[in-house]
Design an enzyme around this catalytic site. Structure first.
Site, PDB file in Angstrom:
ATOM      1  N   GLU A  74      15.576  11.536 -15.023  1.00  0.00           N
ATOM      2  CA  GLU A  74      14.965  11.111 -16.282  1.00  0.00           C
ATOM      3  C   GLU A  74      14.834  12.222 -17.301  1.00  0.00           C
ATOM      4  O   GLU A  74      14.816  11.977 -18.506  1.00  0.00           O
ATOM      5  CB  GLU A  74      13.603  10.479 -16.025  1.00  0.00           C
ATOM      6  CG  GLU A  74      12.546  11.401 -15.474  1.00  0.00           C
ATOM      7  CD  GLU A  74      11.268  10.641 -15.132  1.00  0.00           C
ATOM      8  OE1 GLU A  74      10.268  10.854 -15.833  1.00  0.00           O
ATOM      9  OE2 GLU A  74      11.263   9.836 -14.182  1.00  0.00           O
ATOM     10  N   GLN A  75      14.757  13.477 -16.860  1.00  0.00           N
ATOM     11  CA  GLN A  75      14.658  14.586 -17.809  1.00  0.00           C
ATOM     12  C   GLN A  75      15.970  14.807 -18.557  1.00  0.00           C
ATOM     13  O   GLN A  75      15.983  15.494 -19.578  1.00  0.00           O
ATOM     14  CB  GLN A  75      14.230  15.864 -17.084  1.00  0.00           C
ATOM     15  CG  GLN A  75      12.776  15.867 -16.638  1.00  0.00           C
ATOM     16  CD  GLN A  75      12.516  15.034 -15.401  1.00  0.00           C
ATOM     17  OE1 GLN A  75      13.447  14.528 -14.762  1.00  0.00           O
ATOM     18  NE2 GLN A  75      11.254  14.892 -15.024  1.00  0.00           N
TER      19      GLN A  75
END
Length: 528
Positions: free
Chosen positions: A327-328
């Site tokens: 997700e980063q």
């Protein structure tokens, strides 16, 4: 004219009652020195007061980067909307922000990270808000908690709307007065590059949200260079969006990591330098999770046991068969562990986090590997809140965004909490049963809705040390048990709910409990 200023002067830009957006993912990209300066100003002057903060992923992690805890002071912080919060071991004193949440000194909300980024984008474009199905029938839904984490969070941040004959969640956009972002380098005009960062996160969206609504953008950087020396293709946030620059030459790349060029994609590490897990119960579970994957898939992973699955593929000579997406923003490479979680070495690409969440929210990837704290009779999963130990959990982060339309989700964890387990004779031995059951009648916080998963036809698997379960329209079904496990005593009697038993109940391959490679085959021929 240079936009560089001091931390003290920048802190004075935060007015009483301001809405402040902060770009950070735990320790990754955290503008910690700027947050510390705001806290110091409050201690000295009593201002700013009653601010609201927005943290799309998280700020700080209690391992050297305090983040939001710099602001966790009664009178300073009035409301906070976070994708997740700093967490700590149950034996440690809770982070200050959790103490404030528990005593209702701050109105605290847990909003899925992707939705928080969407709210910034809608605010930047002066659109009213976000219509989404992400979070329906979870704690996000106003028919449950509506994202509220305590009684002080009484103002609704989400409501149900009917649009074009369908039911949606609606989140009004929130325009920040100040956005605090971070980069590696700024020139004197405020152009920002990210060459030493492990991710871009959502700095551009946060800067646009403030700028387009008459707000201020403060950028914390490692260094300032002369105008004209940054390559335009490298600039991720243009100087026209940045008002002030503050410099912290000692800012950490991520938690407990001053600088690792492999994290920022400047070098590639030899695969032989990555540590593979030693044989233990967690590795057995990770191996079984790996058997669910297939060659050519794009796969998301979360924190916990599943974070070790990329190392299983490395050990089995299968690295590169699966593309990891986190997700980063990292795509490909080897996702990192422990304090570096959220970063990857040898990544193929690093996407802005808001764009990664668009990919996740629409289910464009093939599978997600995530953890669980509790599972209930409907297949619902809780990862976000345990009332007995709230500060040990961080909130949902991007979990709700990722699971809302994922084609396949594999949840992994221990069947009971606190059991003493060992490997013996090629199987599992339960030396002492756990005291806390994790398969329960009803989860106390719905992070994932089993009911919606069944309705949408999602493929949901739960892998534990003693059995594998599948979600069916009739409930949880045990499809596989580990060697050494007694079905009645160790599985059925340790669940608070009745479990279905597959007619073709299988035994987990004994090879998973041994030191040798397991012969992982991602074509599906050997994995069943």
């Amino acid at each position: 004219m240079s936009k560089q200023t001091t931390f003290e002067k920048a802190a004075k830009l935060i007015a009483d009652g301001a809405i402040v957006s902060v770009s950070s993912s735990s320790g990754l990209g955290c503008p910690d020195a700027m947050l510390a300066a705001i806290g110091k100003r409050f201690e000295a002057e009593g201002h700013p007061r009653d601010i609201t903060t927005l943290h799309p992923i998280a700020a700080g992690d209690m391992s050297g980067i305090k983040g939001i805890d710099h602001l966790a002071k009664p009178g300073l912080l009035k409301k906070t909307l976070c994708g997740s919060y700093p967490s700590g071991p149950s034996s440690a004193e809770p982070p200050l922000i959790w103490q404030m949440i528990g005593s209702n000194e701050v109105a605290a909300y847990n909003i899925p990270s992707g939705i928080l980024f969407d709210m910034h984008r809608e605010a930047a474009a002066k659109r009213p808000g976000v219509l989404t199905k992400v979070g329906l029938d979870t704690f996000v839904d106003p028919r449950h908690q509506g994202c509220a984490m305590n009684d002080a969070a009484s103002d609704p941040v989400v409501r149900i709307e009917q649009f074009d004959g369908e039911e949606w969640l609606y989140f009004p956009a929130i325009a920040p007065h100040v956005s605090i972002i971070r980069a590696t380098t700024a020139d004197e005009r405020g152009n920002l590059t990210y060459e030493h960062e492990g991710a871009y996160l959502g700095a551009l969206e946060q800067a646009l949200a403030a700028r387009n609504n008459g707000g201020v953008v403060i950028a914390q950087v490692k260094r300032v260079v002369e105008n004209g020396t940054l390559k335009p293709h490298d600039v991720r946030v243009p100087g026209v969006l940045v008002d002030h620059i503050v410099v912290d030459p000692d800012q950490l790349q991520t938690t407990q990591t001053p600088y690792d060029p492999a994290i920022s994609g400047e070098i590639f590490r030899p695969l032989s330098t990555f540590r593979t897990p030693e044989l233990n119960i967690q590795k057995v579970i990770a191996r079984r999770v790996a058997m669910e994957l297939r060659d050519g898939w794009a796969v998301n992973i979360g924190f916990g046991i599943s974070a070790n699955v990329p190392r299983i593929l490395l050990e089995e000579g299968q690295h590169g068969k699966v593309t990891w997406v986190i997700e980063q923003g990292a795509v490909g490479g080897v996702p990192l562990l422990d304090f570096k979680f959220g970063c990857a070495s040898n990544a193929e690409a690093i996407m802005p986090s808001p764009h990664q969440f668009i990919y996740f929210q629409a289910g464009g990837f093939d599978a997600s590997l995530l953890s669980f704290l509790q599972i209930d009779r409907h297949g619902c999963v809780n990862v976000s809140r345990l009332s007995a130990r709230p500060h040990v959990t961080a909130g949902a982060g991007g979990f709700v965004d990722i699971t809302s339309r994922a084609k396949k989700v594999v949840f992994s964890g221990f069947f009971n909490a606190g059991a003493k387990l060992s490997i013996s004779d090629g199987g599992l031995r339960i030396d002492q049963e756990g005291k806390v059951k994790k398969i329960v009648e009803e989860v106390e916080h719905i992070s994932f809705s089993g009911k919606r998963a069944v309705a949408q036809g999602q493929d949901i698997t739960y892998v534990t040390e003693r059995c594998v379960m599948k979600l069916t329209p009739d409930g949880l079904m045990v499809t596989e048990i580990a060697p050494g496990v007694n079905l009645e005593r160790d599985v059925l009697a340790q669940s608070e709910i009745p479990l279905l038993i597959a007619k073709d109940l299988r035994t987990t391959p004994q090879a998973l409990f041994g030191e040798a490679h397991i012969g992982l085959d991602l074509t599906g021929a050997a994995n069943g």
